[in-house]
Structure formats: structure tokens, C-alpha cells
Write a protein that holds these residues in place. Sequence first.
Motif: not given
Lengths: 203, 190
Positions: B44, B46-47, B56-57, B59, B61, B71-72, B74, B76-79, B82
Motif C-alpha cells: 500500500l 498512503r498519499g 483528500l487523504a 490509500t 492498495y 490497484m484499489l 480508497k 475516507p469517502a469510499g472507493t 479500481k
Amino acid sequence: MKNLILIFAFISVSTFAFSGEIAEKLRKSAEKISSVSMKVLQTKTMSLLDEPVRGEALIVADSKGRVRWQVLSPYESILIFDGKNVFQFEKTGEKWKSLNIPFSEKTGELVGQIRKLVLGDFSGALFDMKEVGGKILLTPKSSDLAKFILKIEVTPKENFKHPLLIEIFDADGDKNSIEIVKFSENPKNLEDAFDVSNFLKYK
Amino acid sequence: MKIPSLLVYCKSLKIALLALAFCFQAEKSFSMEKLFLPDGVSCLRRGVLSFGESDLAITSYISVKQNKALMLLKSPAGTLAKIEISKGGEILVCEGGTFFPKTFAEKFAARDFMLILGFTKILDSKKTKFKRDEFGRIILLSECEYEIKFSGYEKIKELNFFIPAKIEITDKNYKLELGAVHILKMPQEK
């Protein structure tokens, strides 16, 4: 935002006066609590990955509706709600970065509404609640919230002193589990936990 | 030609050939062989995604299996997105999320992911510029107002693989800073 929903939701199940037996026991335990500090293990299960992603976090919350959610691993991040505003800080390399989070007004509205729940005010409650198989089950009332969260399951500790495991089932099929491994009631010197002034300089 | 001179000549020739081979490798290095993680690895990053006045934070994966990189993305407001890319650089899956339309996923997220993996064929080769460090590793890729910086290469010992600790993507509409990689699974861990 989901983190905020979660933390308030599970604190609120400890303070709600709704009819379920588990919730009632948790509510009684929570009567003496004005603030909590928790160490939690976070596990994220995603269809993309064969293995779950595990990490640690510290959560501090009080009856004023303030929350600090600090992710310690696998990356570092801090989210603080001071009762009015939401602040988020990310560690990039050796430095912290203060974020201008979008939808802050919406987030504030949401947090304010959930804070009502924390204080036992059911007007505009976000979740329907019932008890199933020794767990508290929360399902979103609104279709907007249901776009994020399918349901939340709260498993209480054996002695009903506090929740032990919170499982959030995302609408997209992923799952977040939060296991409380250390729970401290009314810890002292909490004010610093909600102080964002040291972080705000990191723009 | 005396024997020592021949040796020196051969040695020089060998060095020259090695240098040539290195140069060739360096030119070819910005391809999947160097940036596509080995099969069986998941990680993963983080960015922070910045657009307008907002941050917007996020992540990301990433999982590499069966010669595909998944790659997913993500928030805080969801996906957000993909994406699945084959080792040949073909986009197999590209989906948006609740608040991130598929068109955004295709236009931005898939493009960024393709380039991070080293598939530069999506850029205009005449307008694209590369910069490399002394080891031939890509540190800058730019095309007009679009730019990707790779820095702080770190070696993943178990894989004998170098990976940039920081990736900064600048587009006219947004900036994306991705931090260090956290390996979640190595190939041997089954």
C-alpha cells in the motif's frame, strides 16, 4: 468521514437509551464515563487482496463530542474533531501535512447530528438498531449513508463494560474491523489530544 | 599487439560493451520490467490528493498476481477507483466509485497507474521528457503540463528491487503525492 461515523456510532451505542438488553448494559457501564482512550487493532479486508491489512490506532473521545483518531500503522495519520471542525493531518516522509479536507461543512453537519445521538437525542438518528445473536446491529436509515455503509456490527465485551469488536461492512463489499485491545475510562490530561495548534503550522 | 595491450584493449572493450548494455538497459528500464512489482507482492501507499483548495487523504492498495497489477484507490469517502492492468500494459478493468465517476477513473487514475508502472505508450513520445539518476532510474517524466517525479529510491532487499519512496504527480487539475511503500505480502508468504 466513515471513521467519524464509526467512532460516534459505537460510543453512542454505549449511551443510547434504546430497548435492547446489550445496549442497556453498555449504556449503564457508560454512565460513569465522560471520556475514553483506546488502543485498537484495525483490520481491513478487501476483495482485491488475499490477506487483510492490519494496523494499530489510538482513539480518544469525550462527552463534549470531541474525537482524536490517530493511526499508528501501517501509515501515520491523525483526525481530530474539536466539536465544531474536523482537522486531518498526514505524515508524509518525516513531516506532518495539514489537509484542507473537502466536504468539511457536510462532515460538520454529520458529526453534529451524531453528537446528538451521543447525548441521547434521537432526532435525526442515522442508524436503525437491533440486537442479533449477542451483537448490536446498526443499519443506515438514509440511502445516502447506505452508499458508504451496509451495516455495522458491535460485539460487546463479556462483562458489557464496553464494545470489544466493531465491524463495518462497506457498501462496496470491503470490511473494516476494529478490536479494542485497551480501554481507559476518564483518562487525565486529555486536552492536549484535541489541540490542533501544533499541527496547523504544517501546511 | 603485445599481450598486456591486448588485455587492456579487451578490458576497455568489455567496459564499453557493458556501458552500452547499461545504456540500452537504461533506455529500456522505464518499462514494466523495472517498475512492475514481482508476482505475489501486495503493498500500500498512503498519499494526499490535492485539487483546488482541498486535500483528500487516499490509500492505494496494489496487488500483483497472475501477471496482473490491481490497484484499489480508497478515500475516507469510499472507493475512488479500481483498476487492473496486465503485464503487457493493457487496462483490463477500470471502475469508478460512488463519488468518483468512471470517466475520472479512466482519465486520471488509470493513466497515473499506467505511468507509475512504467507504461509510457499512453503519452505523446514527441512531447515526453525523461530524466534519470546516475543509476539509470527514472526520476522525472513529463509531458506538457503533466509531470511525475520519482524520488528516494529504496531497495526492497527480499526482492532485490528498487522502488521510489515518493511519487509526486502534477496535473493541471490536481496534485497527487504518494508516500513510502508498505509491503503487505511477499511472494514466498503463501
